[in-house]
Design a protein around this motif. Structure first.
Motif, PDB file in Angstrom:
ATOM      1  N   UNK A  10      -5.185   2.248   7.669  1.00 17.77           N
ATOM      2  CA  UNK A  10      -6.623   2.531   7.607  1.00 17.77           C
ATOM      3  C   UNK A  10      -7.329   1.691   6.556  1.00 17.77           C
ATOM      4  N   UNK A  11      -6.624   1.278   5.536  1.00 17.04           N
ATOM      5  CA  UNK A  11      -7.257   0.534   4.442  1.00 17.04           C
ATOM      6  C   UNK A  11      -7.605   1.440   3.268  1.00 17.04           C
ATOM      7  N   UNK A  12      -7.864   0.814   2.130  1.00 15.36           N
ATOM      8  CA  UNK A  12      -8.118   1.580   0.902  1.00 15.36           C
ATOM      9  C   UNK A  12      -9.474   2.281   0.935  1.00 15.36           C
ATOM     10  N   UNK A  13     -10.517   1.580   1.362  1.00 12.62           N
ATOM     11  CA  UNK A  13     -11.873   2.133   1.296  1.00 12.62           C
ATOM     12  C   UNK A  13     -12.048   3.315   2.244  1.00 12.62           C
ATOM     13  N   UNK A  14     -11.428   3.250   3.408  1.00 12.20           N
ATOM     14  CA  UNK A  14     -11.555   4.357   4.361  1.00 12.20           C
ATOM     15  C   UNK A  14     -11.038   5.655   3.755  1.00 12.20           C
ATOM     16  N   UNK A  18       1.405  27.238  -6.636  1.00 12.20           N
ATOM     17  CA  UNK A  18       2.496  26.572  -5.924  1.00 12.20           C
ATOM     18  C   UNK A  18       2.030  26.071  -4.555  1.00 12.20           C
ATOM     19  N   UNK A  19       1.196  26.856  -3.867  1.00 15.60           N
ATOM     20  CA  UNK A  19       0.677  26.446  -2.558  1.00 15.60           C
ATOM     21  C   UNK A  19      -0.182  25.189  -2.699  1.00 15.60           C
ATOM     22  N   UNK A  20      -1.044  25.169  -3.704  1.00 16.91           N
ATOM     23  CA  UNK A  20      -1.892  24.005  -3.945  1.00 16.91           C
ATOM     24  C   UNK A  20      -1.033  22.776  -4.233  1.00 16.91           C
ATOM     25  N   UNK A  21       0.044  22.958  -5.002  1.00 13.27           N
ATOM     26  CA  UNK A  21       0.944  21.839  -5.282  1.00 13.27           C
ATOM     27  C   UNK A  21       1.582  21.293  -4.015  1.00 13.27           C
ATOM     28  N   UNK A  22       1.959  22.176  -3.087  1.00 13.00           N
ATOM     29  CA  UNK A  22       2.559  21.735  -1.828  1.00 13.00           C
ATOM     30  C   UNK A  22       1.546  20.977  -0.972  1.00 13.00           C
ATOM     31  N   UNK A  23       0.304  21.456  -0.930  1.00 14.50           N
ATOM     32  CA  UNK A  23      -0.751  20.774  -0.170  1.00 14.50           C
ATOM     33  C   UNK A  23      -1.022  19.396  -0.760  1.00 14.50           C
ATOM     34  N   UNK A  24      -0.990  19.294  -2.074  1.00 18.80           N
ATOM     35  CA  UNK A  24      -1.210  18.008  -2.735  1.00 18.80           C
ATOM     36  C   UNK A  24      -0.129  17.010  -2.357  1.00 18.80           C
ATOM     37  N   UNK A  25       1.120  17.479  -2.311  1.00 18.43           N
ATOM     38  CA  UNK A  25       2.231  16.602  -1.942  1.00 18.43           C
ATOM     39  C   UNK A  25       2.080  16.119  -0.503  1.00 18.43           C
ATOM     40  N   UNK A  26       1.748  17.014   0.413  1.00 12.18           N
ATOM     41  CA  UNK A  26       1.573  16.642   1.820  1.00 12.18           C
ATOM     42  C   UNK A  26       0.450  15.616   1.978  1.00 12.18           C
ATOM     43  N   UNK A  27      -0.632  15.790   1.236  1.00  8.18           N
ATOM     44  CA  UNK A  27      -1.778  14.888   1.350  1.00  8.18           C
ATOM     45  C   UNK A  27      -1.436  13.487   0.867  1.00  8.18           C
ATOM     46  N   UNK A  28      -0.673  13.395  -0.208  1.00 10.92           N
ATOM     47  CA  UNK A  28      -0.279  12.074  -0.708  1.00 10.92           C
ATOM     48  C   UNK A  28       0.678  11.394   0.269  1.00 10.92           C
ATOM     49  N   UNK A  29       1.523  12.175   0.918  1.00  7.65           N
ATOM     50  CA  UNK A  29       2.406  11.601   1.935  1.00  7.65           C
ATOM     51  C   UNK A  29       1.588  11.003   3.081  1.00  7.65           C
ATOM     52  N   UNK A  30       0.547  11.702   3.508  1.00  5.94           N
ATOM     53  CA  UNK A  30      -0.322  11.183   4.555  1.00  5.94           C
ATOM     54  C   UNK A  30      -0.995   9.896   4.095  1.00  5.94           C
ATOM     55  N   UNK A  31      -1.464   9.879   2.846  1.00  9.75           N
ATOM     56  CA  UNK A  31      -2.112   8.679   2.312  1.00  9.75           C
ATOM     57  C   UNK A  31      -1.146   7.504   2.269  1.00  9.75           C
ATOM     58  N   UNK A  32       0.100   7.768   1.875  1.00  6.07           N
ATOM     59  CA  UNK A  32       1.089   6.688   1.785  1.00  6.07           C
ATOM     60  C   UNK A  32       1.348   6.060   3.149  1.00  6.07           C
ATOM     61  N   UNK A  71       0.819  -1.202   0.000  1.00  6.88           N
ATOM     62  CA  UNK A  71       0.000   0.000   0.000  1.00  6.88           C
ATOM     63  C   UNK A  71       0.856   1.257   0.000  1.00  6.88           C
ATOM     64  N   UNK A  72       1.861   1.277   0.872  1.00  9.20           N
ATOM     65  CA  UNK A  72       2.741   2.446   0.941  1.00  9.20           C
ATOM     66  C   UNK A  72       3.530   2.616  -0.358  1.00  9.20           C
ATOM     67  N   UNK A  85     -11.874  -4.252  -0.315  1.00 11.88           N
ATOM     68  CA  UNK A  85     -10.751  -3.876   0.555  1.00 11.88           C
ATOM     69  C   UNK A  85      -9.625  -4.888   0.357  1.00 11.88           C
ATOM     70  N   UNK A  86      -8.443  -4.396  -0.016  1.00 10.58           N
ATOM     71  CA  UNK A  86      -7.327  -5.284  -0.347  1.00 10.58           C
ATOM     72  C   UNK A  86      -6.169  -5.152   0.623  1.00 10.58           C
TER      73      UNK A  86
END
Length: 496
Positions: free
Chosen positions: A327-331, A307-321, A158-159, A475-476
């Protein structure tokens, strides 16, 4: 035994003997993953290349490069046509050359495309460059997730499966940041660097053990798996499991077999998810991000907002990783419900909120009010003008934590091995044809109905995504690719 897919129970799901998931005992798999996902960095970089370039070319003093509204829509959208062609080619190359060589092959159109844009002296060179970089992006979008999922241990798949989206986001952020410093031609030159590093590193990486086994190269597959897992790892159980699954699917898939539910159900889920992913509006929003901010009243300069939106997008993907294997995929897909609120807020703000003092040329029609509905012009210091930025940040966070990385990951996890190469290419083809239709029609729709119209449409699609996640997505988390495939073979309904 961990909880099975969708809470299903029974002996026909527990096909393989009880074994703990292989741990990440070697950092070599991280190196191989990094080498591959540099292609996704290039993909993210080239995808949003149009965002700072379109405003610059609209004000170009060179008449051969100055863009009209129609030409700007083609420059923004033709990338997705190239990506669709790349996905189509991946249906053949993924199984013909293998995952690794297909990723390396993508460097050829990528380098050529950047060269055309860097030295452009006419619109045709710009469009050809965008098409070629799009082709490379579509090819890597189909090949890299499959390669990463096939080399990753189940416990960290997943990560690692989130890294293609993570690197694509980092590539987009790099483009936005460099756009504050470099002219548009040098932005194209800078795009060449990661491609060359990718080629160099991948030259030393192994191919996917599953692909090698499917070609009868068992000794190479064993060596590849041993290299990926480390010298001290016990790979016999994992190798036998992969080998058993490959032997069961050694023959080529026929069209008659496509009518079998264990084949068409996972393919249908992956296709619909890629279709709905694009209908959330992510591609036109990213491609026209700076133009969208130009056409709304914003407190900060549009380049800084992007540029700010791009930075927020990067942070969010890091949290997801980090959270995907916890938490699982569906959550995380349900977390993407924030996209609905964000799109609805943007639509309402554009419709009822203040108008910009200086209209943007691409979306200048937004500055022409309908009789009797004039809105006040925003003052540069009004905090109300933070709404477009905050809403866009919320949209990007929801997408980057759920429907962004998980759609890519699930595509590589649930597709059956025999159809994985072709089906992943088909998913990318559907995804980017949808993206082209949305990106090409975005500016005409804005000019005809206003900027609020596409945002209201995207908000409605986000509600459809929630319903689809709840009733159709498995859920995988924590399962091997062979166990996931065994689940679909069991014949149970995916609805339970």
């Amino acid at each position: 035994m961990q909880e099975p897919l969708l809470g299903a129970e029974g002996p026909d799901y527990d096909t393989f003997p009880e074994k703990p998931p292989p741990a990440l005992q070697s950092k070599r798999v991280l190196l191989a993953t990094f080498a591959a996902v540099l292609g996704n960095f290039n993909f993210g970089y080239s995808l949003v290349y149009a965002s700072p370039v379109i405003p610059a070319l609209e004000h170009s003093l060179d008449p051969s490069l100055s863009l009209t509204r129609t030409q700007a829509s083609w420059f923004g959208s033709v990338f997705t046509l190239g990506a669709a062609a790349g996905g189509l080619s991946a249906m053949v190359l993924n199984d013909l050359l293998g995952r690794k060589l297909s990723i390396m092959f993508s460097a050829v159109p990528s380098v050529a495309g950047y060269a055309f844009m860097a030295g452009a002296h006419g619109l045709w060179m710009l469009l050809l460059g965008r098409t070629l970089t799009g082709f490379a992006g579509g090819l890597t979008a189909a090949c890299i997730p499959v390669y990463v999922s096939e080399i990753a241990p189940p416990g960290v798949r997943g990560a690692l499966g989130a890294t293609p989206q993570l690197m694509a986001v980092f590539g987009s952020l790099s483009l936005y940041a460099l756009g504050l410093l470099l002219p548009w031609r040098w932005l194209a030159v800078a795009g060449e660097g990661p491609v060359l590093v990718m080629i160099l590193l991948l030259s030393f990486m192994p191919n996917s053990p599953r692909f090698l086994l499917s070609r009868g190269r068992d000794s190479e597959a064993l060596q590849a798996l041993a290299w990926l897992r480390g010298a001290d790892a016990d790979i016999r159980w994992e190798f036998e499991q992969i080998q058993d699954n490959v032997r069961k699917q050694s023959s080529r898939m026929s069209w008659a077999e496509m009518r079998d539910p264990h084949m068409y159900r996972p393919i249908a889920i992956a296709l619909v998810m890629r279709f709905l992913q694009q209908l959330t509006g992510i591609t036109p929003i990213l491609v026209y991000l700076q133009s969208i901010f130009d056409s709304t009243a914003v407190l900060l300069p549009p380049k800084d907002d992007a540029a700010i939106v791009g930075a927020v997008r990067l942070l969010s993907v890091l949290i997801a990783a980090v959270t995907m294997d916890l938490a699982g995929r569906k959550a995380l897909l349900f977390v993407s419900a924030t996209m609905f609120a964000a799109n609805l807020t943007l639509g309402l703000y554009v419709h009822f909120g203040p108008k910009p003092l200086t209209p943007n040329s691409t979306m200048g029609v937004e500055s022409v009010p309908v009789a009797g509905t004039e809105q006040p012009l925003a003052m540069p210091t009004s905090y109300l003008t933070l709404v477009p930025l905050l809403a866009t940040m919320l949209f990007i966070m929801g997408y980057a934590m759920g429907w962004g990385p998980i759609t890519w990951l699930l595509m590589s996890e649930i597709l059956p091995l025999r159809a994985r190469g072709v089906a992943s290419g088909l998913c990318v083809l559907v995804s980017w044809l949808t993206a082209f239709a949305l990106t090409k029609s975005f500016l005409p729709v804005v000019n005809a109905f206003g900027l609020q119209a596409p945002f209201f449409f995207f908000a409605a699609i986000c509600l459809v995504n929630l319903a689809f996640t709840g009733c159709c997505v498995p859920e995988t988390k924590g399962r091997s690719l062979e166990q996931i495939e065994s689940f679909f073979h069991s014949g149970r309904s995916i609805l339970h």
